[in-house]
Design an enzyme around this catalytic site. Structure first.
Site, mmCIF file in Angstrom:
data_model
loop_
_atom_site.group_PDB
_atom_site.id
_atom_site.type_symbol
_atom_site.label_atom_id
_atom_site.label_comp_id
_atom_site.label_asym_id
_atom_site.label_seq_id
_atom_site.Cartn_x
_atom_site.Cartn_y
_atom_site.Cartn_z
ATOM 1 N N HIS A 190 0.647 -1.272 0.487
ATOM 2 C CA HIS A 190 -0.022 -0.375 0.647
ATOM 3 C C HIS A 190 0.703 1.464 0.481
ATOM 4 C CE1 HIS A 190 -2.976 2.659 1.619
ATOM 5 N NE2 HIS A 190 -4.286 1.899 0.196
ATOM 6 N N ASP B 188 -8.453 -5.341 0.160
ATOM 7 C CA ASP B 188 -8.708 -6.107 -1.238
ATOM 8 C C ASP B 188 -7.892 -7.199 -0.653
ATOM 9 O OD1 ASP B 188 -9.245 -3.868 -2.249
ATOM 10 O OD2 ASP B 188 -8.189 -3.766 -3.395
HETATM 11 N N1 ACO Z 1 4.379 -7.449 -5.060
HETATM 12 C C1 ACO Z 1 5.406 -7.055 -3.890
HETATM 13 N N2 ACO Z 1 6.451 -6.024 -3.761
HETATM 14 C C2 ACO Z 1 5.641 -5.195 -3.875
HETATM 15 C C3 ACO Z 1 4.509 -4.943 -4.145
HETATM 16 C C4 ACO Z 1 3.322 -6.370 -4.171
HETATM 17 N N3 ACO Z 1 2.227 -6.414 -4.445
HETATM 18 N N4 ACO Z 1 3.702 -3.715 -3.366
HETATM 19 C C5 ACO Z 1 5.003 -3.033 -3.653
HETATM 20 N N5 ACO Z 1 5.828 -3.975 -4.053
HETATM 21 C C6 ACO Z 1 7.558 -3.677 -3.411
HETATM 22 C C7 ACO Z 1 8.274 -3.166 -4.624
HETATM 23 O O1 ACO Z 1 8.888 -3.775 -5.852
HETATM 24 C C8 ACO Z 1 8.827 -2.318 -4.427
HETATM 25 O O2 ACO Z 1 10.363 -2.434 -4.211
HETATM 26 P P1 ACO Z 1 11.627 -2.261 -5.587
HETATM 27 O O3 ACO Z 1 11.498 -1.046 -3.972
HETATM 28 O O4 ACO Z 1 12.409 -2.975 -4.158
HETATM 29 O O5 ACO Z 1 11.751 -1.691 -5.716
HETATM 30 C C9 ACO Z 1 8.509 -1.405 -3.226
HETATM 31 O O6 ACO Z 1 7.614 -2.049 -2.792
HETATM 32 C C10 ACO Z 1 7.744 -0.261 -3.153
HETATM 33 O O7 ACO Z 1 6.736 -0.200 -4.213
HETATM 34 P P2 ACO Z 1 5.902 1.164 -5.418
HETATM 35 O O8 ACO Z 1 5.737 0.657 -6.636
HETATM 36 O O9 ACO Z 1 6.900 2.099 -5.222
HETATM 37 O O10 ACO Z 1 4.545 1.234 -4.358
HETATM 38 P P3 ACO Z 1 3.672 1.960 -4.661
HETATM 39 O O11 ACO Z 1 3.179 2.735 -3.037
HETATM 40 O O12 ACO Z 1 3.525 3.003 -5.796
HETATM 41 O O13 ACO Z 1 2.548 0.625 -5.008
HETATM 42 C C11 ACO Z 1 0.177 -0.292 -5.056
HETATM 43 C C12 ACO Z 1 1.778 0.780 -3.955
HETATM 44 C C13 ACO Z 1 0.693 0.306 -6.382
HETATM 45 C C14 ACO Z 1 -0.451 -0.590 -4.042
HETATM 46 C C15 ACO Z 1 1.233 -1.749 -4.862
HETATM 47 O O14 ACO Z 1 1.550 -2.060 -3.182
HETATM 48 C C16 ACO Z 1 0.756 -2.787 -5.480
HETATM 49 O O15 ACO Z 1 1.171 -2.787 -6.794
HETATM 50 N N6 ACO Z 1 -0.145 -3.703 -4.663
HETATM 51 C C17 ACO Z 1 -0.414 -4.451 -5.419
HETATM 52 C C18 ACO Z 1 -2.589 -4.482 -6.525
HETATM 53 C C19 ACO Z 1 -3.250 -3.499 -5.191
HETATM 54 O O16 ACO Z 1 -3.289 -4.616 -4.091
HETATM 55 N N7 ACO Z 1 -3.698 -2.847 -5.008
HETATM 56 C C20 ACO Z 1 -4.981 -2.375 -3.753
HETATM 57 C C21 ACO Z 1 -4.577 -1.530 -2.806
HETATM 58 S S1 ACO Z 1 -5.385 -1.279 -2.222
HETATM 59 C C22 ACO Z 1 -6.740 -0.391 -2.758
HETATM 60 O O17 ACO Z 1 -6.324 0.891 -3.463
HETATM 61 C C23 ACO Z 1 -8.021 -0.386 -2.077
#
Ligand code: ACO
Length: 377
Positions: free
Chosen positions: A260, A314
């Protein structure tokens, strides 16, 4: 002009708001200062929506009036039902919802957003009619007639009634209601921001809500609950969880329902959903998906917990809806039925002191290039 580009606007405030608060390190979520756990236990969707919209708990008479207004605006025009019938029944329900919410604006003259009474009516219509649209598409795509809303039922009970035409079971109603409370608001998330960008142009509230529905539909936002259940079904058994998740991590593939932008600990809504899920399974039989999900959580936290990656809202919501017999692609529309309360609370707040959203970009292209005639390119 600020010269630092912040991808995804991470940490950049885009407004001031009194509606909700998150502490992502402590796992705190409050609506109007009230902890989410308290609302999930004691409130209803109708009361929570009122709290979000008008900033205070309603007195008995105020709640009754609000509830009555919602009940009396559940019906949708025949034209909206005809529109649903005209669109392909293979469409994703979020696309249908977005189109129908925009189409609501063709029936109601809400273009003067300085008209507070009309704004109130628009808010009521949107909250009241979204469940009717979602349920109507479900019926129509199965070849059935839409079920008329019932005024004697609560918001959640009526939604389940319109979906199934069966008298809703009290536990299912309570669970649906808590799910609606949990999803109703979440500070400046992507769909709220999308809606507010539209709102800032003084567009009508139906355009605001349909923009927000479009933003919510993506798998990085509301669409994740559907993706989680797809993933859990694909994993298939508890024994297959570890190799499956470790392979995703090795390949740097996103695991749905975890991570998140703001929470760096477990989303406070996830344990509430877990408890609901357990309650549901104790009455309606176990869900193999839940056992798989618990193991996914264990493996994810073991590998990615240090990076602040834990289950978000979620992760467990889809398992609950699945057990309630709701089709997979209707999970995100249910999110929208709830979140429309938060979108509208932000819309009303922004209309009090609106300024057009018009950010900057940092140009990285070239300048002053010559025009090359077509035959010389
Ligand atoms: N699975 C694996 N690795 C992840 C995930 C994930 N779901 N989310 C973040 N990371 C990792 C990234 O690979 C990154 O690693 P790195 O620094 O080694 O490159 C680090 O965590 C930071 O990731 P970002 O993409 O910068 O984080 P951001 O804040 O942009 O992402 C997001 C937030 C989009 C929600 C992300 O966690 C994600 O894609 N989750 C899966 C989709 C999801 O469940 N969305 C629902 C969110 S809640 C809602 O909207 C109701």
């Amino acid at each position: 002009m600020a010269d630092a580009y912040v991808p995804g606007l991470e940490g950049v405030p885009v407004t001031e708001s009194k509606i909700s608060f998150i502490d992502g390190k402590k796992g705190i979520l409050e609506y109007r200062g009230v902890p989410i756990q308290v609302l999930a236990e004691k409130s209803t969707f109708e009361e929570t929506a009122y709290l979000l919209l008008w900033g205070k708990f309603p007195a008995r008479g105020e709640l009754e009036q609000f509830d009555q207004e919602l009940r009396s605006h559940r019906r949708v025009k025949y034209g909206i039902l005809d529109l649903i019938k005209c669109l392909p029944n293979t469409s994703h329900p979020m696309d249908i919802l977005q189109a129908c919410v925009a189409a609501l604006g063709t029936y109601y003259s809400a273009r003067d957003v300085a008209d507070k009474e009309e704004n109130h009516r628009s808010v009521i219509r949107l909250i009241a009619k979204l469940p009717t649209i979602v349920a109507a598409f479900e019926r129509i795509r199965r070849g059935d007639e839409p079920v008329r809303p019932r005024d004697d039922l609560s918001h959640s009970a009526n939604f389940l009634w319109m979906l199934t035409e069966r008298e809703p079971d009290p536990l299912a109603v309570r669970i649906m209601d808590v799910c609606l409370v949990l999803h109703a608001e979440h500070t400046m998330n992507a769909s709220t921001f999308g809606g507010l960008v539209t709102a800032s142009t003084l567009a009508n509230p139906y355009s605001v809500a349909s923009s927000a529905v479009g933003v919510l539909s993506g798998p990085l936002h509301g669409g994740a609950n559907e993706e989680v259940v797809i993933m859990l079904r694909e994993i298939g058994s508890v024994e297959k969880v570890r190799p499956y998740i470790e392979e995703l991590i090795r390949a740097k593939t996103r695991i749905m329902g975890v991570g998140h932008r703001v929470y760096k600990v477990k989303d406070p809504r996830a344990p509430i959903l877990q408890r609901l899920a357990e309650q549901l399974f104790s009455q309606k039989g176990e869900s193999p998906l839940y056992r798989i999900a618990s193991e996914v959580e264990r493996v994810v936290v073991e590998h990615l917990g240090a990076k602040g990656i834990y289950p978000n809202v979620d992760f467990y919501s889809g398992i609950v809806y699945d057990k309630l017999g709701i089709p997979l692609d209707q999970f995100t529309p249910i999110f929208a039925i709830s979140r429309v309360a938060g979108w509208m609370a932000h819309w009303l707040e922004q209309m009090e002191r609106n300024r057009l959203f018009r950010p900057e970009e940092i140009y990285t292209g070239e300048h002053d290039l010559p025009y090359i005639p077509l035959e010389r390119r």
